[in-house]
Design a protein around this motif. Structure first.
Motif, PDB file in Angstrom:
ATOM      1  N   GLU A 245       0.815  -1.213   0.000  1.00  0.00           N
ATOM      2  CA  GLU A 245       0.000   0.000   0.000  1.00  0.00           C
ATOM      3  C   GLU A 245       0.853   1.270   0.000  1.00  0.00           C
TER       4      GLU A 245
ATOM      5  N   ASP B 205      -2.899  10.729   8.075  1.00  0.00           N
ATOM      6  CA  ASP B 205      -3.123  10.489   6.641  1.00  0.00           C
ATOM      7  C   ASP B 205      -3.424  11.769   5.865  1.00  0.00           C
TER       8      ASP B 205
ATOM      9  N   ASN C 170      -4.195   7.165   2.535  1.00  0.00           N
ATOM     10  CA  ASN C 170      -5.377   6.545   3.142  1.00  0.00           C
ATOM     11  C   ASN C 170      -5.044   5.185   3.754  1.00  0.00           C
ATOM     12  N   ASP C 171      -3.752   4.977   4.054  1.00  0.00           N
ATOM     13  CA  ASP C 171      -3.342   3.655   4.507  1.00  0.00           C
ATOM     14  C   ASP C 171      -2.717   3.604   5.897  1.00  0.00           C
TER      15      ASP C 171
ATOM     16  N   LYS D 133      -5.174   2.907   8.896  1.00  0.00           N
ATOM     17  CA  LYS D 133      -5.689   1.543   8.749  1.00  0.00           C
ATOM     18  C   LYS D 133      -4.611   0.519   9.103  1.00  0.00           C
ATOM     19  N   THR D 134      -3.382   0.796   8.697  1.00  0.00           N
ATOM     20  CA  THR D 134      -2.284  -0.122   9.009  1.00  0.00           C
ATOM     21  C   THR D 134      -2.057  -0.196  10.510  1.00  0.00           C
TER      22      THR D 134
ATOM     23  N   ALA E 279      -4.253   0.466  12.824  1.00  0.00           N
ATOM     24  CA  ALA E 279      -5.416  -0.196  13.421  1.00  0.00           C
ATOM     25  C   ALA E 279      -5.313  -1.719  13.279  1.00  0.00           C
ATOM     26  N   ARG E 280      -4.826  -2.158  12.140  1.00  0.00           N
ATOM     27  CA  ARG E 280      -4.759  -3.591  11.856  1.00  0.00           C
ATOM     28  C   ARG E 280      -3.625  -4.268  12.621  1.00  0.00           C
TER      29      ARG E 280
ATOM     30  N   LEU F  65      -3.630   1.089  16.853  1.00  0.00           N
ATOM     31  CA  LEU F  65      -3.775   2.528  16.571  1.00  0.00           C
ATOM     32  C   LEU F  65      -2.728   3.390  17.277  1.00  0.00           C
TER      33      LEU F  65
END
Length: 236
Positions: A134, A189, A199-200, A203-204, A206-207, A211
């Protein structure tokens, strides 16, 4: 390890400045986030909505510079106003399309979590690895995290997360006490200061990392921090 960047944000949530040295007191880097944009409801401008903060798109179009009496706020068209100048308040309100003033800190600090925020080059490399394809080969600019200090460390990982429970000595005087990891929001972001919108990253995190990214610290012993200062951590 050593200090690779020092950043100060004279007005919270505006673009700030990179400096070669700064004094650090109990409140943090002198002049950092000492002022903020405030709306008529008393909420402070931010990239997120919380009990204290209100999301105000457009803040990253403004830059703040340290000055003796009040920060200087620079608009996209090059105009500059002192943060306590009513003409500046009107110009900022027009840009943000909402009525705001700029106000100095009162009883409650403007910092989100603590006086001094830190990230490391090792953690930036690890986040790049986690983001994987990403990232499209793009380096992650440390300015996205608006940290006061970037600490240069070899390797990859999140070594700063082991620092709480110890002391971080920086240069000949300054001693910080890391407290806990910093929780991140959509601001990392957002397009800012030449760094394009992404936009990654959130999310990265969080995953893969709850966070969080970086840590905040309190000031155990005030002192001066200078670019290139050697840092050492010791468990207490």
């Amino acid at each position: 390890m050593k200090v690779a960047e020092i950043r100060r944000y004279p007005v919270k949530s505006l673009l700030g400045e990179t400096v070669s040295a700064a004094d650090v007191g109990e409140r943090g880097i002198t002049g950092d986030r000492l002022w903020a944009v405030r709306d008529p409801d008393g909420k402070f401008g931010s990239g997120k909505d919380t009990r204290r903060f209100r999301r105000m798109p457009g803040l990253f179009a403004l830059r703040a510079h340290t000055a003796r009496q009040a920060p200087i706020v620079e608009l996209p068209d090059g105009r500059r106003f002192a943060a306590d100048d009513p003409d500046g308040h009107r110009a900022v309100s027009e840009l943000l399309t909402r009525t705001v003033t700029l106000t100095p800190e009162d009883a409650v600090p403007h910092h989100d979590e603590g006086p001094v925020s830190l990230i490391t080059t090792a953690a930036l490399r690890r986040l790049t690895e986690l983001a994987g394809a990403e990232t499209n080969g793009r380096e992650i600019d440390p300015l996205r995290f608006r940290a006061n200090l970037l600490i240069d460390l070899p390797g990859t990982g999140f070594p700063e997360e082991d620092w709480p429970g110890g002391l971080l000595r920086i240069g000949p005087q300054l001693v910080l006490r890391p407290v806990r990891k910093l929780t991140r929001c959509v601001m990392i972001d957002m397009a800012q200061d030449g760094a394009a919108r992404r936009n990654d990253l959130l999310k990265t995190l969080a995953r893969h990392h709850s966070l969080t990214f970086g840590v905040f610290a309190t000031v155990e012993q005030p002192g001066r921090v200078t670019l290139g200062d050697t840092c050492s951590w010791e468990k207490t």
